[in-house]
Structure formats: C-alpha cells, structure tokens
Design a protein around this motif. Structure first.
Motif, PDB file in Angstrom:
ATOM      1  N   THR A   1      -1.185  16.270   2.751  1.00 29.08           N
ATOM      2  CA  THR A   1      -1.592  15.049   2.059  1.00 29.08           C
ATOM      3  C   THR A   1      -0.669  13.897   2.439  1.00 29.08           C
ATOM      4  O   THR A   1      -1.108  12.764   2.640  1.00 29.08           O
ATOM      5  N   TYR A   2       0.627  14.197   2.569  1.00 34.73           N
ATOM      6  CA  TYR A   2       1.594  13.138   2.827  1.00 34.73           C
ATOM      7  C   TYR A   2       1.980  13.007   4.289  1.00 34.73           C
ATOM      8  O   TYR A   2       3.010  12.405   4.623  1.00 34.73           O
ATOM      9  N   SER A   3       1.188  13.558   5.210  1.00 37.37           N
ATOM     10  CA  SER A   3       1.439  13.345   6.630  1.00 37.37           C
ATOM     11  C   SER A   3       1.391  11.850   6.952  1.00 37.37           C
ATOM     12  O   SER A   3       0.388  11.185   6.686  1.00 37.37           O
ATOM     13  N   GLY A   4       2.479  11.341   7.521  1.00 39.72           N
ATOM     14  CA  GLY A   4       2.517   9.920   7.843  1.00 39.72           C
ATOM     15  C   GLY A   4       2.536   9.032   6.625  1.00 39.72           C
ATOM     16  O   GLY A   4       1.984   7.925   6.639  1.00 39.72           O
ATOM     17  N   HIS A   5       3.203   9.497   5.551  1.00 38.62           N
ATOM     18  CA  HIS A   5       3.247   8.699   4.320  1.00 38.62           C
ATOM     19  C   HIS A   5       3.814   7.315   4.623  1.00 38.62           C
ATOM     20  O   HIS A   5       4.895   7.181   5.204  1.00 38.62           O
TER      21      HIS A   5
ATOM     22  N   MET B   1       0.867  -1.176   0.000  1.00 35.51           N
ATOM     23  CA  MET B   1       0.000   0.000   0.000  1.00 35.51           C
ATOM     24  C   MET B   1       0.903   1.225   0.000  1.00 35.51           C
ATOM     25  O   MET B   1       1.488   1.580   1.014  1.00 35.51           O
ATOM     26  N   ALA B   2       1.039   1.843  -1.165  1.00 34.62           N
ATOM     27  CA  ALA B   2       1.961   2.971  -1.282  1.00 34.62           C
ATOM     28  C   ALA B   2       1.432   4.200  -0.562  1.00 34.62           C
ATOM     29  O   ALA B   2       2.207   4.955   0.029  1.00 34.62           O
ATOM     30  N   TYR B   3       0.133   4.398  -0.619  1.00 33.55           N
ATOM     31  CA  TYR B   3      -0.415   5.612   0.005  1.00 33.55           C
ATOM     32  C   TYR B   3      -1.903   5.446   0.287  1.00 33.55           C
ATOM     33  O   TYR B   3      -2.639   4.831  -0.487  1.00 33.55           O
ATOM     34  N   PHE B   4      -2.323   6.014   1.388  1.00 33.91           N
ATOM     35  CA  PHE B   4      -3.738   6.288   1.644  1.00 33.91           C
ATOM     36  C   PHE B   4      -3.794   7.424   2.662  1.00 33.91           C
ATOM     37  O   PHE B   4      -2.850   7.661   3.422  1.00 33.91           O
ATOM     38  N   SER B   5      -4.884   8.135   2.664  1.00 33.29           N
ATOM     39  CA  SER B   5      -5.031   9.316   3.508  1.00 33.29           C
ATOM     40  C   SER B   5      -4.914   8.977   4.995  1.00 33.29           C
ATOM     41  O   SER B   5      -5.346   7.906   5.441  1.00 33.29           O
ATOM     42  N   THR B   6      -4.329   9.926   5.746  1.00 37.62           N
ATOM     43  CA  THR B   6      -4.351   9.831   7.208  1.00 37.62           C
ATOM     44  C   THR B   6      -5.262  10.904   7.806  1.00 37.62           C
ATOM     45  O   THR B   6      -5.202  11.161   9.015  1.00 37.62           O
ATOM     46  N   PHE B   7      -6.070  11.542   6.986  1.00 42.78           N
ATOM     47  CA  PHE B   7      -7.012  12.547   7.475  1.00 42.78           C
ATOM     48  C   PHE B   7      -8.178  11.863   8.197  1.00 42.78           C
ATOM     49  O   PHE B   7      -8.462  10.691   7.993  1.00 42.78           O
ATOM     50  N   ASN B   8      -8.853  12.671   9.024  1.00 44.75           N
ATOM     51  CA  ASN B   8     -10.058  12.237   9.730  1.00 44.75           C
ATOM     52  C   ASN B   8      -9.771  10.995  10.554  1.00 44.75           C
ATOM     53  O   ASN B   8      -8.862  10.973  11.356  1.00 44.75           O
TER      54      ASN B   8
ATOM     55  N   LEU C   1       5.791   4.088  13.722  1.00 46.03           N
ATOM     56  CA  LEU C   1       6.846   5.087  13.839  1.00 46.03           C
ATOM     57  C   LEU C   1       6.533   6.107  14.923  1.00 46.03           C
ATOM     58  O   LEU C   1       7.419   6.501  15.685  1.00 46.03           O
ATOM     59  N   ALA C   2       5.287   6.539  15.011  1.00 45.99           N
ATOM     60  CA  ALA C   2       4.919   7.495  16.059  1.00 45.99           C
ATOM     61  C   ALA C   2       5.220   6.913  17.442  1.00 45.99           C
ATOM     62  O   ALA C   2       5.780   7.603  18.315  1.00 45.99           O
TER      63      ALA C   2
ATOM     64  N   LEU D   1      -8.607   7.929   9.638  1.00 50.40           N
ATOM     65  CA  LEU D   1      -7.857   6.936   8.881  1.00 50.40           C
ATOM     66  C   LEU D   1      -6.386   6.990   9.280  1.00 50.40           C
ATOM     67  O   LEU D   1      -5.878   8.033   9.671  1.00 50.40           O
ATOM     68  N   SER D   2      -5.696   5.864   9.166  1.00 48.86           N
ATOM     69  CA  SER D   2      -4.270   5.833   9.472  1.00 48.86           C
ATOM     70  C   SER D   2      -3.636   4.687   8.703  1.00 48.86           C
ATOM     71  O   SER D   2      -4.270   4.041   7.863  1.00 48.86           O
ATOM     72  N   ASN D   3      -2.359   4.432   8.965  1.00 50.79           N
ATOM     73  CA  ASN D   3      -1.684   3.293   8.348  1.00 50.79           C
ATOM     74  C   ASN D   3      -0.691   2.704   9.342  1.00 50.79           C
ATOM     75  O   ASN D   3      -0.288   3.368  10.315  1.00 50.79           O
TER      76      ASN D   3
END
Length: 474
Positions: A338-342, A94-101, A111-112, A103-105
């Motif tokens: 957009t790329y926060s927490g990519h 999974m290269a990317y998905f939003s972390t807004f609202n 890492l956090a 959602l996370s990855n």
C-alpha cells in the motif's frame, strides 16, 4: 590513556513530559523489537524524547551524543528543518494516493530517477518498500518470479551467510544468519543455505588473508556443486556485515564471490541497507568500494536518514527486461505494498539526498572516517578490547576475556551492556550486541567530536574492566 570526559548534562526539554508516567505506559504496553525480557520487566526503557544534530535527550532532560545514528540511519543528523518542511509540504499537498496499476506521484517518480542517477550505471529501476526487511523480502519474491519467467522454476534456493542480518520479516529472518535471532522462531530452511561468514578477526590461526579468501570462495564453489546451480537463484551479502558484528571480509572477497555467481547464473544481491547513503563515504559502496556490480542493490535506513520509513530495491536493466514484460494476457506484476512510493517518505528522501550533496557529506566521511578508525584503535590498550574493526562510520569493538586466545567472556558478564552503560553515564549512547559494542554515528561528526567520544569510551572501558574484575569475571 588518561582523559576526562564530559558527563551527560541536563538540558530543558522542548516539551514537558511526565517521565515516570511515560516510562510506565511504555513498559506496560509497547512490545519493543529485540526486547531483553530478563531486565525489561524491572527496568523498562530509557525514553528518548528530543534530538538536535548529533545529540539526543531523554525524558529527564539528560543530553547524549548519539553514537548509533538512531539505528544506523540518521545519517544527516537530527532535527533537520529542511526534511521536516519537505514532509509537511507534501503531507498538506497530498499525503497519500495509490501507486498501484497506472497511478503514481511526483516524489516517487523524482526519487526513482535520482536513485538511478546515484547507483551504478546498470541499476536503473526501483521497487519501493517500507524498510530494509521488506526490501529484502520483496527482492527474493522478484528473483523467484524472474527465474519462473525464464522457465527455470527450480532456481529457488538463496545463499546467505552465517551472522548475516537481512531483517526480521519471515523470509528476511530466514536469510538472517545470526543464530540467536531465530531462537524458537520458525524459518524457511528449504529456501536458504548459509555459508560461512567472512570474519578476518576469527579466521583460522596462522592463515593469511589471501588464503582465507581462497577458502571462502572454495566453500561457495563446493556448495554450488553440492546443491546444483540449477537450484540456486541468488547469493545475498552485506558489503560489511552490520548487526552480525561489523565483520570485514578479506580483500577481493566480494568481487570473487560475484564472479563465481556469474559463472553459474546465480544473481548477486548487495544488501546496502546499512552501507548505503554515505556510511562508507559513498552513496553506494558496492562498486565504489568493493569493485562489484550487483544485479540488485537493496537500501533503506540512510535513504531517508530515518525521517520516514522507506526501502528500495534497485534492479538491473537485464532483470527489468524480463520483469517488465507482460507474462500473459491480463497479467500484472502482482506484488507491492500500500505504501510503495509513499509520497511523504519519498519527499523526505529527496530532501535528505539534497542535504548530503549540498554539504558534501560523503566527502566528509571519507576524510573523518579514517581518523575515527585510528582513534578508536587506541582503545586496544584496554585489557578486554580484542578487536577494533570496520570502516569509516561503521565500526565495532569486540570484547574478549583473553586477547591471545580470543576467548570470550561468559554471557552472564554482559560485557557489551556494561560498556554501553558506562558510556551512557558519561554522555554517549553506543549499541551493545552481546560481547560487542557498535559505533555507527551520524555522518556529521567532525574530529573534535571524535576526540570527545574516544575520551568517553576510554573511561567507559576502564570502568568496565574494573567492574568485571570486581565481579570475578577477570
């Protein structure tokens, strides 16, 4: 000192390049950061195409020791397969998905938590960005939001320092106190006040280190009194100034500055974009080296060892208690990228940290770093070397016309460029910044590499002195 350095040696690049065509494309189309257009239009750039460990190679196959870790950042060295594999595996999963609202990855969450584990105990919350400038920009926005939430909307001004470097986005550039960085650019002067830099080498003649520290702390106190503590939100400082000249503060400076800030409800922000992730022998230097407990620590660069763009703002529990409380019905923390927490960048950072821990890189820096400092100081025998300063794997050499007066050579002498060019001829890349040369290598240098590097620099400074004399600058 008389030594014989190993010259740059040709190697076979891993891929074929038409070096001339590539050079022309770069010159015609790529606007480089910090371009010197007085020489760029004729000379263009040296194209680095391959790397391995402590080495990089150019498009012609010439191989060099990397003395700047890319740009303060390739801490674990080049070509680490583990990091590349971690990025590839994450990109295909999974290269990317939003972390807004809501959602996370997985890599961002892991890492956090890992950063909270590595940081001082009170810093348990992480806001991700895409690099150091963005981290500093985002931090100031969060700081203003924090005080607005506390009902103190006048606390807006940020105290920074002359010769500080905090980035080049609009607000980060305003925090930056290197005058030449902002020539003909606009800055947000109504938001930022610059204090004096802490520069032991150029402190007032005859002043002791302790008295110099007193003077700098007194300036902070006087500035707070003049502006009013109710109008000041935060003080931001690099533990050691980086691009501003690897400037060392007097002993006790940071802890005393933090104490004054605490007494006046001014947040203390540590910009560890350079000093973090091992450069001074610790994942974070603020508490371990400088005896401070910042309200916020910003990091980037060594966080991923430059393998992917990533920045992070580490926030204290006290601040998060306010930031994490809904401000009104339907309200959200409406800031981010957009790329926060990519996920690919976070996967790179996790692999990077795993390498650092497994190989004991911080411990190695604590052992090799003092040796690097001692060996570089032997270059003080050269006529133009006025100061060799810094700590561990973060060092600078200041070139002067006169050691007694500390007078600088004229700008047109381009002394830093001369030294860097002579070093590069001999197989070493270091960074010229005006009259300075900066050495900030990958953290995997050992004593043997240090000896080779100092031998090259010995020849480079000797050649530079000769050329300056021939051109009438000495």
């Amino acid at each position: 000192m008389t030594t014989t350095a190993t010259p740059a040696r040709p190697t076979q690049p891993t891929r074929h390049y038409d070096a001339q065509a590539l050079w022309q494309k770069d010159k015609d189309h790529f606007i480089h950061p910090f371009t010197d257009f007085s020489v760029f239009h004729d000379k263009g750039c040296d194209l680095i195409t391959d790397s391995d460990g402590i080495y990089v190679s150019d498009a012609h196959g010439n191989r060099f020791i990397d003395g700047i870790a890319g740009l303060w950042c390739v801490n674990v060295g080049h070509g680490r397969a583990e990091i590349g594999q971690a990025m590839a595996e994450q990109a295909t999963r999974m290269a990317y998905f939003s972390t807004f609202n809501n959602l996370s990855n997985a890599p961002a969450a892991e890492l956090a938590a890992k950063l909270a584990e590595l940081a001082p105990a009170h810093l348990n919350h992480v806001f991700f960005s895409c690099g150091g400038s963005a981290a500093n920009d985002a931090t100031i926005r969060l700081v203003h939001y924090y005080f607005n939430r506390l009902g103190k909307p006048n606390k807006k001004r940020i105290l920074s320092r002359r010769n500080a470097y905090h980035g080049t986005t609009y607000l980060a550039a305003s925090l930056t106190g290197i005058e030449s960085n902002n020539w003909d650019f606009d800055t947000l002067d109504h938001l930022v006040t610059h204090l004096s830099e802490a520069n032991l080498y150029r402190r007032p003649e005859g002043m002791s280190e302790a008295d110099y520290c007193d003077q700098l702390v007194a300036e902070l106190e006087e500035t707070i009194e003049r502006l009013g503590a109710d109008n000041i939100a935060a003080f931001i400082a690099e533990p050691i100034m980086g691009a501003g000249g690897v400037l060392m503060a007097p002993k006790g400076y940071h802890a005393r500055m933090q104490a004054v800030c605490r007494d006046n409800e001014i947040l203390f922000i540590a910009d560890e974009v350079v000093t973090g992730f091992g450069r001074l022998g610790h994942f974070f230097a603020s508490e371990a080296v400088f005896d401070t407990r910042p309200d916020i620590i910003n990091c980037a660069k060594g966080l991923s060892s430059g393998y992917a763009p990533l920045g992070a703002t580490l926030i204290s529990d006290d601040l998060f208690e306010v930031l994490g409380t809904p401000q009104r019905k339907g309200g959200v923390l409406s800031t981010g990228f957009t790329y926060s927490g990519h996920p690919v960048s976070c996967a790179a950072a996790l692999a990077n940290i795993e390498i650092m821990e497994r190989e004991g890189i911080c411990a190695s820096v604590r052992e090799v770093g003092p040796y690097l400092e001692r060996q570089l100081k032997t270059l003080a025998d050269h006529e133009t070397v006025g100061d060799v300063r810094g700590s561990h794997f973060m060092l600078a050499i200041e070139n002067v016309a006169d050691k007694a007066t500390k007078e600088l050579l004229p700008v047109e002498a381009r002394v830093g460029d001369r030294v860097a060019a002579e070093a590069q001829k001999r197989g070493l890349i270091i960074r010229p910044v005006g009259h300075l040369n900066i050495i900030s290598p990958p953290l995997i240098w050992d004593r043997e590499v240090v000896d080779r590097v100092v031998a090259i620099l010995d020849e480079a400074f000797a050649a530079t002195t000769a050329s300056l004399r021939a051109d009438g600058f000495l």
